[in-house]
Design a protein around this motif. Structure first.
Motif, PDB file in Angstrom:
ATOM      1  N   SER A 237     -37.361 -56.037  66.617  1.00 24.72           N
ATOM      2  CA  SER A 237     -36.696 -54.856  65.853  1.00 24.72           C
ATOM      3  C   SER A 237     -37.664 -54.832  64.639  1.00 24.72           C
ATOM      4  O   SER A 237     -37.829 -55.685  63.555  1.00 24.72           O
ATOM      5  N   VAL A 238     -37.920 -53.895  64.668  1.00 24.92           N
ATOM      6  CA  VAL A 238     -38.404 -53.050  62.878  1.00 24.92           C
ATOM      7  C   VAL A 238     -37.573 -53.430  62.715  1.00 24.92           C
ATOM      8  O   VAL A 238     -36.319 -52.589  62.840  1.00 24.92           O
ATOM      9  N   LEU A 239     -37.141 -52.544  61.198  1.00 25.88           N
ATOM     10  CA  LEU A 239     -36.285 -52.585  59.828  1.00 25.88           C
ATOM     11  C   LEU A 239     -35.853 -51.566  58.493  1.00 25.88           C
ATOM     12  O   LEU A 239     -37.384 -51.978  58.015  1.00 25.88           O
ATOM     13  N   PRO A 240     -35.576 -50.516  59.194  1.00 23.36           N
ATOM     14  CA  PRO A 240     -36.068 -49.392  58.523  1.00 23.36           C
ATOM     15  C   PRO A 240     -35.445 -49.120  57.412  1.00 23.36           C
ATOM     16  O   PRO A 240     -34.651 -48.995  56.931  1.00 23.36           O
ATOM     17  N   TRP A 241     -35.387 -50.242  56.155  1.00 28.75           N
ATOM     18  CA  TRP A 241     -34.791 -50.877  55.147  1.00 28.75           C
ATOM     19  C   TRP A 241     -35.406 -49.578  54.021  1.00 28.75           C
ATOM     20  O   TRP A 241     -36.122 -49.964  53.932  1.00 28.75           O
ATOM     21  N   GLN A 242     -33.993 -49.501  52.966  1.00 23.60           N
ATOM     22  CA  GLN A 242     -34.918 -49.357  51.949  1.00 23.60           C
ATOM     23  C   GLN A 242     -35.601 -48.093  52.156  1.00 23.60           C
ATOM     24  O   GLN A 242     -35.652 -47.783  53.503  1.00 23.60           O
ATOM     25  N   SER A 243     -36.047 -47.288  51.004  1.00 22.76           N
ATOM     26  CA  SER A 243     -37.083 -45.939  51.341  1.00 22.76           C
ATOM     27  C   SER A 243     -38.212 -45.922  51.784  1.00 22.76           C
ATOM     28  O   SER A 243     -39.242 -47.064  51.399  1.00 22.76           O
ATOM     29  N   PRO A 244     -38.906 -45.344  52.500  1.00 23.83           N
ATOM     30  CA  PRO A 244     -39.778 -45.514  52.496  1.00 23.83           C
ATOM     31  C   PRO A 244     -41.172 -44.914  52.082  1.00 23.83           C
ATOM     32  O   PRO A 244     -40.718 -44.156  51.081  1.00 23.83           O
ATOM     33  N   THR A 264     -41.271 -65.883  67.265  1.00 19.03           N
ATOM     34  CA  THR A 264     -42.675 -65.532  67.039  1.00 19.03           C
ATOM     35  C   THR A 264     -42.544 -63.612  66.405  1.00 19.03           C
ATOM     36  O   THR A 264     -41.188 -63.546  66.924  1.00 19.03           O
ATOM     37  N   ASP A 265     -43.571 -63.169  65.767  1.00 19.70           N
ATOM     38  CA  ASP A 265     -43.237 -62.105  65.282  1.00 19.70           C
ATOM     39  C   ASP A 265     -44.138 -61.017  65.756  1.00 19.70           C
ATOM     40  O   ASP A 265     -45.478 -60.954  65.380  1.00 19.70           O
ATOM     41  N   PRO A 266     -43.624 -59.982  66.379  1.00 17.02           N
ATOM     42  CA  PRO A 266     -44.993 -59.037  67.764  1.00 17.02           C
ATOM     43  C   PRO A 266     -45.440 -58.676  66.355  1.00 17.02           C
ATOM     44  O   PRO A 266     -46.611 -57.755  66.515  1.00 17.02           O
ATOM     45  N   TYR A 267     -44.880 -57.937  64.868  1.00 23.07           N
ATOM     46  CA  TYR A 267     -45.482 -57.237  64.824  1.00 23.07           C
ATOM     47  C   TYR A 267     -45.977 -57.500  63.012  1.00 23.07           C
ATOM     48  O   TYR A 267     -46.022 -56.917  62.268  1.00 23.07           O
ATOM     49  N   ALA A 268     -46.574 -58.868  63.244  1.00 24.42           N
ATOM     50  CA  ALA A 268     -47.279 -60.228  62.401  1.00 24.42           C
ATOM     51  C   ALA A 268     -48.404 -59.092  61.858  1.00 24.42           C
ATOM     52  O   ALA A 268     -49.168 -59.671  60.311  1.00 24.42           O
ATOM     53  N   TYR A 269     -49.216 -58.067  62.775  1.00 27.27           N
ATOM     54  CA  TYR A 269     -50.138 -57.456  61.884  1.00 27.27           C
ATOM     55  C   TYR A 269     -49.961 -56.766  60.789  1.00 27.27           C
ATOM     56  O   TYR A 269     -50.807 -56.758  60.143  1.00 27.27           O
ATOM     57  N   ARG A 270     -49.122 -56.078  60.808  1.00 26.56           N
ATOM     58  CA  ARG A 270     -48.817 -55.409  60.011  1.00 26.56           C
ATOM     59  C   ARG A 270     -48.147 -56.497  57.723  1.00 26.56           C
ATOM     60  O   ARG A 270     -47.769 -55.877  57.067  1.00 26.56           O
ATOM     61  N   GLY A 271     -48.631 -57.815  58.573  1.00 25.35           N
ATOM     62  CA  GLY A 271     -48.240 -58.761  56.508  1.00 25.35           C
ATOM     63  C   GLY A 271     -47.001 -58.545  56.429  1.00 25.35           C
ATOM     64  O   GLY A 271     -46.291 -58.193  57.256  1.00 25.35           O
ATOM     65  N   THR A 272     -46.989 -59.185  55.102  1.00 21.73           N
ATOM     66  CA  THR A 272     -45.329 -58.940  54.224  1.00 21.73           C
ATOM     67  C   THR A 272     -45.638 -59.359  53.387  1.00 21.73           C
ATOM     68  O   THR A 272     -45.632 -59.954  52.412  1.00 21.73           O
ATOM     69  N   PRO A 273     -45.865 -58.418  52.541  1.00 23.45           N
ATOM     70  CA  PRO A 273     -46.153 -57.379  50.966  1.00 23.45           C
ATOM     71  C   PRO A 273     -44.956 -58.834  50.504  1.00 23.45           C
ATOM     72  O   PRO A 273     -42.864 -58.154  50.818  1.00 23.45           O
ATOM     73  N   SER A 274     -45.468 -58.278  48.902  1.00 23.98           N
ATOM     74  CA  SER A 274     -43.478 -58.780  48.327  1.00 23.98           C
ATOM     75  C   SER A 274     -42.866 -57.152  48.233  1.00 23.98           C
ATOM     76  O   SER A 274     -43.650 -56.352  47.164  1.00 23.98           O
ATOM     77  N   LEU A 275     -41.939 -57.171  48.366  1.00 23.69           N
ATOM     78  CA  LEU A 275     -41.441 -55.595  48.036  1.00 23.69           C
ATOM     79  C   LEU A 275     -40.359 -55.707  46.730  1.00 23.69           C
ATOM     80  O   LEU A 275     -39.351 -54.791  46.362  1.00 23.69           O
ATOM     81  N   SER A 276     -39.395 -56.589  46.963  1.00 29.73           N
ATOM     82  CA  SER A 276     -38.299 -56.904  46.192  1.00 29.73           C
ATOM     83  C   SER A 276     -38.255 -57.651  44.877  1.00 29.73           C
ATOM     84  O   SER A 276     -39.182 -58.856  44.979  1.00 29.73           O
ATOM     85  N   ALA A 277     -37.264 -57.928  44.405  1.00 37.57           N
ATOM     86  CA  ALA A 277     -37.328 -58.706  43.192  1.00 37.57           C
ATOM     87  C   ALA A 277     -35.716 -59.384  43.089  1.00 37.57           C
ATOM     88  O   ALA A 277     -35.277 -58.546  42.763  1.00 37.57           O
ATOM     89  N   PRO A 278     -35.894 -60.557  42.230  1.00 32.45           N
ATOM     90  CA  PRO A 278     -34.248 -61.191  42.077  1.00 32.45           C
ATOM     91  C   PRO A 278     -33.845 -60.172  41.310  1.00 32.45           C
ATOM     92  O   PRO A 278     -34.151 -59.339  40.109  1.00 32.45           O
ATOM     93  N   MET A 279     -32.677 -59.575  41.350  1.00 31.88           N
ATOM     94  CA  MET A 279     -31.493 -58.354  40.679  1.00 31.88           C
ATOM     95  C   MET A 279     -30.316 -59.209  40.807  1.00 31.88           C
ATOM     96  O   MET A 279     -30.200 -59.602  41.714  1.00 31.88           O
ATOM     97  N   VAL A 280     -29.415 -59.027  39.624  1.00 31.39           N
ATOM     98  CA  VAL A 280     -28.077 -58.666  39.403  1.00 31.39           C
ATOM     99  C   VAL A 280     -27.488 -57.981  40.455  1.00 31.39           C
ATOM    100  O   VAL A 280     -27.789 -56.717  39.471  1.00 31.39           O
TER     101      VAL A 280
END
Length: 290
Positions: A237-244, A264-280
């Protein structure tokens, strides 16, 4: 300690998870693994693994416990810690997940809770509210790094509250027992229907994203209630998380800052960019301004 009864076989575990919305697996992590996670929490508190937005690091000579007490919750610690990143793919955790939501499983979030004495809990909520999936496969994995008791702020769950797949309304609150996150309300359950999930260090709780759950403050004087909490879902399944992005329709949005842990990841062709960072996560000591 009133520990939930364990489910022994895969079929028992699947049945318990479907019926109650949660599953407790005793001693899934070894004592040595838990000790390593506690030390890693101290390293994060001292800033040894990198910056965390909102965290002023402890002194270099602070003990692990002193350093970890500086925060209530750090989001995305797996971005800092190779150890916590590896726990996302822990073989015993993955084996249980594939039995519940497999065969293809991805992780999208980690959270490190420390909850020292006097620290607040979190009001009734459903994780699906925060991490919206399309297939209802969202599963939280709550790894006890200390014994979790009623006194020090263990999880409480409303058994069966996940079954309808209803997301209940939410609102701001001023209840000093809880942190700054909103609370769910309007559901057909009473607080008296809840059960405490008291567990030992090394036990792991798996729970459905629609399950209503909360925790109360650490009112004891017996140390922290540390837990590493990871979130997973089916990789199918895709993940519509956080703001597009502004130019991407919500129907096409797929949050791809994920870690594939099984299959397996059927959406692997979309890559895995870094979108989040550690936060308190804010708690009431610093106010709840958003």
């Amino acid at each position: 300690m009133n520990r939930p009864a364990p489910a022994d076989t895969l079929q028992d575990r699947q049945a318990a998870y479907r019926a109650d919305g949660y599953l407790v697996v005793p001693q899934l992590l070894a004592a040595s693994e838990i000790d390593a996670l506690r030390h890693e929490a101290g390293r994060i508190g001292r800033g040894e693994l990198g910056a965390v937005d909102g965290l002023q690091p402890a002194a270099a000579d602070a003990s692990d416990d002193e350093a970890a007490r500086r925060f209530l919750c750090v989001h995305f610690p797996h971005k800092l810690s190779a150890l916590m990143h590896s726990v996302l793919s822990h073989p015993e955790i993955v084996a249980t997940l594939t039995g519940l939501i497999g065969p293809d499983v991805k992780a999208m979030q980690s959270m490190l809770f420390t909850k020292g004495e006097g620290r607040p809990g979190q009001a009734w909520h459903q994780d699906e509210f925060w991490i919206p999936t399309r297939d209802r496969s969202l599963t939280g994995v709550w790894i006890a790094m200390d014994d979790a008791t009623v006194e020090n702020g263990c999880l409480w769950a409303l058994p069966g509250s996940h079954r309808t797949g209803v997301l209940y309304p939410d609102r701001e609150h001023t209840d000093q027992r809880f942190d700054c996150t909103v609370e769910s309300y309007g559901f057909p359950y009473e607080d008296d229907d809840a059960v405490p999930l008291e567990v030992k260090a090394g036990d792991v709780i798996f729970f459905n994203g629609y399950l209503l759950h909360r925790s109360l403050p650490n009112t004891g004087r017996h140390g922290m209630r540390r837990a590493l909490v990871n979130h997973y879902m089916s990789a199918q399944s895709v993940l519509p998380w956080q703001s597009p992005p502004a130019d991407v329709h919500i129907g096409k949005w797929d949050y791809r800052d994920i870690v594939l842990v099984a299959g397996t990841d059927p959406y692997a062709y979309r890559g895995t960019p870094s979108l989040s960072a550690p936060m308190v996560r804010p708690d009431r000591e610093g106010g709840c301004a958003r």
